[in-house]
Design a protein around this motif. Structure first.
Motif, mmCIF file in Angstrom:
data_model
loop_
_atom_site.group_PDB
_atom_site.id
_atom_site.type_symbol
_atom_site.label_atom_id
_atom_site.label_comp_id
_atom_site.label_asym_id
_atom_site.label_seq_id
_atom_site.Cartn_x
_atom_site.Cartn_y
_atom_site.Cartn_z
ATOM 1 N N THR A 200 0.809 -1.213 0.000
ATOM 2 C CA THR A 200 0.000 0.000 0.000
ATOM 3 C C THR A 200 0.845 1.268 0.000
ATOM 4 O OG1 THR A 200 -0.070 0.030 2.406
ATOM 5 C CG2 THR A 200 -1.844 -1.148 1.276
ATOM 6 N N GLN A 201 2.128 1.145 0.330
ATOM 7 C CA GLN A 201 3.032 2.289 0.459
ATOM 8 C C GLN A 201 2.557 3.231 1.558
ATOM 9 O OE1 GLN A 201 3.697 4.074 -3.400
ATOM 10 N NE2 GLN A 201 4.432 2.176 -4.288
ATOM 11 N N GLU A 205 7.608 4.122 5.332
ATOM 12 C CA GLU A 205 8.372 3.128 4.571
ATOM 13 C C GLU A 205 7.616 1.813 4.646
ATOM 14 O OE1 GLU A 205 12.968 1.395 4.638
ATOM 15 O OE2 GLU A 205 12.157 2.486 6.360
ATOM 16 N N SER A 206 7.596 1.058 3.568
ATOM 17 C CA SER A 206 6.875 -0.207 3.589
ATOM 18 C C SER A 206 7.489 -1.209 2.634
ATOM 19 C CB SER A 206 5.396 0.009 3.227
ATOM 20 O OG SER A 206 5.264 0.476 1.900
ATOM 21 N N THR A 207 7.238 -2.471 2.913
ATOM 22 C CA THR A 207 7.631 -3.549 2.015
ATOM 23 C C THR A 207 6.597 -4.659 2.158
ATOM 24 O OG1 THR A 207 9.470 -4.965 1.299
ATOM 25 C CG2 THR A 207 9.112 -4.780 3.660
ATOM 26 N N ALA A 208 6.348 -5.401 1.102
ATOM 27 C CA ALA A 208 5.340 -6.457 1.135
ATOM 28 C C ALA A 208 5.871 -7.693 0.422
ATOM 29 C CB ALA A 208 4.047 -5.988 0.481
ATOM 30 N N ILE A 257 -4.529 -1.608 6.819
ATOM 31 C CA ILE A 257 -3.188 -1.024 6.894
ATOM 32 C C ILE A 257 -3.258 0.485 7.083
ATOM 33 C CG2 ILE A 257 -1.047 -0.632 5.619
ATOM 34 C CD1 ILE A 257 -1.501 -3.319 4.251
ATOM 35 N N GLU A 258 -4.093 1.122 6.295
ATOM 36 C CA GLU A 258 -4.188 2.584 6.356
ATOM 37 C C GLU A 258 -4.709 3.062 7.706
ATOM 38 O OE1 GLU A 258 -6.595 3.228 2.958
ATOM 39 O OE2 GLU A 258 -4.958 2.815 1.533
ATOM 40 N N ALA A 259 -5.661 2.325 8.285
ATOM 41 C CA ALA A 259 -6.214 2.709 9.589
ATOM 42 C C ALA A 259 -5.146 2.579 10.678
ATOM 43 C CB ALA A 259 -7.433 1.851 9.913
#
Length: 265
Positions: A200-201, A205-208, A257-259
């Protein structure tokens, strides 16, 4: 009425589904062709490089977890007690792959003991309550099981520890594409393929990534996303109950994720 009660039972069962998945072999391959190729380089998406000033403890992390009402259409429950309590309960055949196994258990993927976890399940019971009698007549057990369940874990780090944790996950995805063996609560599961995925970025910082495994002869994929916000790292591990019985894949719902990322800002 009976169908609505059945939906309630399925939603309740979802709370323990993730710990069951770890034992019977839940993993993730949210491999979607060109959409995943963007993340296939193994690098996380970074928006900010500012390190956190100080870590917070588990009690503070508990206050930052999602609660009921934070995500529309989802029910938030306490994480199942049968989940691995700490990293000592999770064994991996390849040291380089340890961050992946920890993320699959909602344990800190980096060097931290501060941990808080919860379970977020799609609220099928609520949707059944508002469904028309005609819709209820067409509902079968498979429909009720077709729900997303997400295990959410929060961990906190000193200095640039959170950034190192996310990088560790990205490096592990690159190193463990050919799979790994993971032992949790005394049960060993072969994860046959690890693939970078487009996340979702969210956060700074994020990784999936996704992992492919097999349950009772059927291929099963599950998705994991790791999101850093300041010095806190959130891990999201998704399972779909229908996919567990029929084979298929699950993806982490972006709304969850966003929440959670919003509560960490």
């Amino acid at each position: 009425m009976k169908r609505s009660s059945g939906a309630r039972l399925c939603a309740t069962a979802a709370v323990g589904a993730l710990s069951l998945a770890l034992i019977t072999g839940c993993s993730s391959d949210s491999d979607k062709g060109s959409s995943d190729e963007k993340g296939a380089k193994g690098a996380s998406d970074t928006k900010s490089s500012a390190p956190a000033a100080a870590a917070v403890g588990s009690a503070e992390l508990e206050k930052l977890l999602l609660v009921d009402g934070d995500v529309k259409g989802f029910k938030v429950e306490k994480a199942d007690d049968s989940l691995p309590a700490d990293k000592s309960a999770v064994k991996v055949d390849k040291t380089a792959c340890e961050p992946l196994a920890y993320a699959l258990s909602a344990l800190p993927p980096g060097d931290s003991d501060a941990l808080a976890r919860t379970t977020v399940a799609e609220d099928k019971a609520a949707s059944m309550e508002t469904a028309s009698p005609e819709d209820l007549e067409n509902v079968d057990m498979q429909d009720m099981l077709d729900m997303d369940v997400v295990l959410v874990g929060l961990s906190s780090y000193e200095g640039d520890g959170a950034q190192k944790a996310v990088k560790g996950v990205s490096d592990a995805v690159a190193a463990c594409g050919g799979g790994l063996s993971m032992t949790s609560e005394g049960e060993t599961q072969k994860l046959t393929k690890v693939t970078s995925a487009k996340g979702t970025q969210a956060g700074d910082e994020s990784t999936a990534f996704s992992v492919l495994t097999e349950v009772e002869g059927s291929p099963l994929t599950v998705q994991v996303e790791v999101v850093r916000t300041g010095g806190t790292v959130a891990t999201f591990y998704a399972v779909n109950l229908a996919a567990m019985s029929t084979g298929g894949k699950a993806e982490v719902p972006p709304a969850v994720i966003e929440a959670q990322a919003a509560k960490l800002k």
